[in-house]
Design a protein around this motif. Sequence first.
Motif, mmCIF file in Angstrom:
data_model
loop_
_atom_site.group_PDB
_atom_site.id
_atom_site.type_symbol
_atom_site.label_atom_id
_atom_site.label_comp_id
_atom_site.label_asym_id
_atom_site.label_seq_id
_atom_site.Cartn_x
_atom_site.Cartn_y
_atom_site.Cartn_z
ATOM 1 N N THR A 111 -22.009 -79.630 18.090
ATOM 2 C CA THR A 111 -21.939 -78.672 19.430
ATOM 3 C C THR A 111 -23.227 -77.835 19.338
ATOM 4 O OG1 THR A 111 -19.641 -78.976 19.332
ATOM 5 C CG2 THR A 111 -20.904 -77.365 21.038
ATOM 6 N N PRO A 112 -24.226 -77.776 20.215
ATOM 7 C CA PRO A 112 -25.308 -76.735 20.110
ATOM 8 C C PRO A 112 -24.622 -75.397 20.190
ATOM 9 C CG PRO A 112 -25.502 -78.376 22.001
ATOM 10 C CD PRO A 112 -24.217 -78.822 21.292
ATOM 11 N N LEU A 113 -25.588 -74.640 19.867
ATOM 12 C CA LEU A 113 -25.290 -73.068 19.484
ATOM 13 C C LEU A 113 -24.745 -72.487 21.074
ATOM 14 C CD1 LEU A 113 -26.921 -70.346 17.555
ATOM 15 C CD2 LEU A 113 -26.513 -69.753 19.905
ATOM 16 N N GLU A 114 -25.331 -72.649 22.210
ATOM 17 C CA GLU A 114 -25.022 -72.241 23.194
ATOM 18 C C GLU A 114 -23.738 -72.760 24.064
ATOM 19 O OE1 GLU A 114 -27.678 -73.746 22.579
ATOM 20 O OE2 GLU A 114 -27.908 -75.744 24.096
ATOM 21 N N LYS A 115 -23.249 -73.752 23.688
ATOM 22 C CA LYS A 115 -22.215 -74.555 24.115
ATOM 23 C C LYS A 115 -20.888 -73.900 23.816
ATOM 24 C CE LYS A 115 -23.495 -77.893 27.039
ATOM 25 N NZ LYS A 115 -24.260 -78.885 26.498
ATOM 26 N N PRO A 116 -19.647 -73.767 24.511
ATOM 27 C CA PRO A 116 -18.401 -73.488 23.930
ATOM 28 C C PRO A 116 -18.084 -74.628 23.088
ATOM 29 C CG PRO A 116 -18.451 -73.793 26.490
ATOM 30 C CD PRO A 116 -19.644 -74.280 25.878
ATOM 31 N N LYS A 117 -17.251 -73.910 22.126
ATOM 32 C CA LYS A 117 -16.809 -74.753 21.009
ATOM 33 C C LYS A 117 -15.142 -74.830 20.749
ATOM 34 C CE LYS A 117 -21.012 -73.872 18.434
ATOM 35 N NZ LYS A 117 -21.362 -73.182 19.920
ATOM 36 N N ASP A 118 -14.563 -76.042 20.389
ATOM 37 C CA ASP A 118 -13.245 -76.249 20.185
ATOM 38 C C ASP A 118 -12.810 -75.717 19.050
ATOM 39 O OD1 ASP A 118 -10.812 -77.291 20.188
ATOM 40 O OD2 ASP A 118 -11.442 -79.259 20.183
ATOM 41 N N THR A 119 -11.805 -74.811 19.200
ATOM 42 C CA THR A 119 -11.480 -74.117 17.812
ATOM 43 C C THR A 119 -10.301 -75.070 16.972
ATOM 44 O OG1 THR A 119 -9.575 -73.365 18.949
ATOM 45 C CG2 THR A 119 -11.250 -71.741 18.667
ATOM 46 N N LYS A 120 -9.827 -75.951 17.748
ATOM 47 C CA LYS A 120 -8.737 -76.704 17.016
ATOM 48 C C LYS A 120 -9.174 -77.355 15.920
ATOM 49 C CE LYS A 120 -5.138 -76.996 20.842
ATOM 50 N NZ LYS A 120 -6.078 -76.825 21.890
ATOM 51 N N LYS A 121 -10.490 -78.038 16.281
ATOM 52 C CA LYS A 121 -10.719 -79.206 15.067
ATOM 53 C C LYS A 121 -11.890 -78.456 14.353
ATOM 54 C CE LYS A 121 -10.227 -83.161 18.185
ATOM 55 N NZ LYS A 121 -11.137 -83.183 19.274
ATOM 56 N N CYS A 122 -11.971 -77.109 14.482
ATOM 57 C CA CYS A 122 -12.827 -76.475 13.463
ATOM 58 C C CYS A 122 -12.345 -75.923 11.964
ATOM 59 C CB CYS A 122 -13.557 -75.228 14.228
ATOM 60 S SG CYS A 122 -14.804 -74.554 13.288
ATOM 61 N N ILE A 123 -12.951 -76.581 10.965
ATOM 62 C CA ILE A 123 -12.418 -76.178 9.643
ATOM 63 C C ILE A 123 -12.654 -74.519 9.475
ATOM 64 C CG2 ILE A 123 -12.639 -76.372 7.090
ATOM 65 C CD1 ILE A 123 -14.224 -78.896 7.895
ATOM 66 N N VAL A 124 -13.799 -73.918 9.701
ATOM 67 C CA VAL A 124 -14.122 -72.523 9.943
ATOM 68 C C VAL A 124 -13.242 -71.665 10.443
ATOM 69 C CG1 VAL A 124 -16.157 -70.984 10.009
ATOM 70 C CG2 VAL A 124 -16.663 -73.241 9.642
ATOM 71 N N SER A 136 -9.951 -62.990 18.631
ATOM 72 C CA SER A 136 -11.249 -62.473 19.295
ATOM 73 C C SER A 136 -12.183 -63.702 18.703
ATOM 74 C CB SER A 136 -11.480 -60.992 18.330
ATOM 75 O OG SER A 136 -12.707 -60.774 18.008
ATOM 76 N N LEU A 137 -12.211 -64.087 17.698
ATOM 77 C CA LEU A 137 -13.082 -65.084 17.252
ATOM 78 C C LEU A 137 -12.703 -66.490 18.412
ATOM 79 C CD1 LEU A 137 -15.090 -66.269 15.341
ATOM 80 C CD2 LEU A 137 -13.331 -67.265 13.824
ATOM 81 N N ALA A 138 -11.598 -66.817 18.748
ATOM 82 C CA ALA A 138 -11.458 -67.745 19.644
ATOM 83 C C ALA A 138 -12.163 -67.420 20.887
ATOM 84 C CB ALA A 138 -9.793 -68.074 19.911
ATOM 85 N N LYS A 139 -12.020 -66.407 21.290
ATOM 86 C CA LYS A 139 -12.885 -65.915 22.508
ATOM 87 C C LYS A 139 -14.439 -66.408 22.308
ATOM 88 C CE LYS A 139 -10.121 -62.454 24.772
ATOM 89 N NZ LYS A 139 -9.721 -61.004 24.389
ATOM 90 N N LYS A 140 -14.963 -65.942 21.163
ATOM 91 C CA LYS A 140 -16.194 -66.266 20.804
ATOM 92 C C LYS A 140 -16.445 -67.612 21.054
ATOM 93 C CE LYS A 140 -17.406 -62.061 18.195
ATOM 94 N NZ LYS A 140 -17.138 -61.335 17.107
ATOM 95 N N TYR A 141 -15.791 -68.552 20.593
ATOM 96 C CA TYR A 141 -15.826 -69.877 20.447
ATOM 97 C C TYR A 141 -15.857 -70.531 21.784
ATOM 98 C CZ TYR A 141 -15.401 -71.224 15.424
ATOM 99 O OH TYR A 141 -15.662 -71.542 14.207
ATOM 100 N N LYS A 142 -14.932 -69.863 22.530
ATOM 101 C CA LYS A 142 -14.925 -70.659 24.182
ATOM 102 C C LYS A 142 -16.102 -70.184 25.082
ATOM 103 C CE LYS A 142 -9.976 -70.849 24.975
ATOM 104 N NZ LYS A 142 -8.923 -69.819 24.819
ATOM 105 N N LYS A 143 -16.422 -68.903 24.625
ATOM 106 C CA LYS A 143 -17.634 -68.505 25.450
ATOM 107 C C LYS A 143 -18.917 -69.162 25.219
ATOM 108 C CE LYS A 143 -19.146 -63.878 26.562
ATOM 109 N NZ LYS A 143 -19.823 -62.828 25.677
ATOM 110 N N GLY A 144 -19.305 -69.645 24.119
ATOM 111 C CA GLY A 144 -20.382 -70.213 23.761
ATOM 112 C C GLY A 144 -21.226 -69.127 23.369
ATOM 113 N N GLY A 145 -22.737 -69.750 22.974
ATOM 114 C CA GLY A 145 -23.795 -68.775 22.483
ATOM 115 C C GLY A 145 -23.262 -68.127 21.070
ATOM 116 N N PHE A 146 -22.325 -68.644 20.459
ATOM 117 C CA PHE A 146 -21.878 -68.239 19.192
ATOM 118 C C PHE A 146 -21.975 -69.614 18.413
ATOM 119 C CE2 PHE A 146 -18.387 -67.492 16.256
ATOM 120 C CZ PHE A 146 -18.724 -66.386 15.773
#
Length: 322
Positions: free
Chosen positions: A221-234, A249-259
């Motif tokens: 998933t590219p940096l600017e896109k929102p990311k799925d927390t569920k499947k992410c090992i980190v 707070s980390l989940a919000k950053k994932y959802k927002k994208g640009g992270f």
Amino acid sequence: MKRILSGVQPSGQIHLGNYLGAIRKHIEMQKNHECYLFIADLHALTTVRDPDQMRENVLNLAKAYIALGLDTKKTVFFQQSAIAEHSELCWILDSLTPMGLLERAHAWKDAKAKGKKEATVGLFNYPVLQAADILLYKPDLVPVGQDQKQHIEMTRDIAIKFNQTYGETFHLPEPLIGEDVAVIPGTDGQKMSKSYGNTIDIFADDRTLKKQVMGIQTNSTPLEKPKDTKKCIVFNLYSLLATPTETTSLAKKYKKGGFGYGDAKKLLLEKILDHFGEARKTFFNLDKNPKIVQNTLLQGNKKAKALAEKTLEEVKKKAGLI
Ligand code: ADP
Ligand code: TRP
């Protein structure tokens, strides 16, 4: 107060999976339980064949527990091979244990199928030695990771067989498995395990630790896109160490994208260094004083031996050996 017992193999570096799946619970439980905890070096013989490596692993494991907060005044902390009663009871139980029971063991079937571990008699007999470890101390509960559930069930089967044969001797121990942290993923998403080379080692030097965390596999998933927390090992590993607020707070950053995942890994590394900072300091200090660690184990061995002797005497009487 309920009695708990658990063992950990000295088979290498201590990783996050060991800590979150086992060690953390062992340390928490000493508050309101009578605890027996040991270094399962006899079990490790099935895989560790280098004597210097074995000595180093035993010492490292002891240092790790002490550094992570084990109170050796409260917990009987000992080395399995120092208590000959483990091997002696193992033989007595061997003589009652059907081959078929051991042939069904996942660990044995895996070893044979994958051919990764040498399929020795010791490996085959591994669950009986584990049953002896447990039954000698008559614990109520055995805290272990999900992967050990079958071994505890086998212990119960073996105890039932002994009781049926020689009369009520052992009460049946219960496994205690923390469901939330049942299987900790490694850097490649499989179960974190020394044997898969996918670990994050709590007491590794700073550079190695950073390399391990930065090497966690993520998707594309590219940096600017929102990311799925569920499947992410980190994210998953972070949430196991962080507070609920930090996790949200980390989940919000994932959802927002640009992270990016690189940013998330940096946060995880910081979290690990923060969480284990004190323990890492103590661990490296104990390196300079191995005598402290050895003496601690000697004292634990004495206390464990006293109880093991008592149970073995009872068992030998029941079996007509004395
Ligand atoms: P490894 O798989 O690295 O060889 P061990 O078998 O020595 O680890 O495990 C030691 C303890 O840590 C056991 O109680 C085991 O259940 C627990 N454990 C190991 N890896 C994990 C994991 N990935 N998730 C949860 N618990 C684990
Ligand atoms: N088999 C366990 C493991 O690999 C270690 C172990 C040996 C153990 N003897 C035990 C755990 C007795 C609990 C009780 O993790």
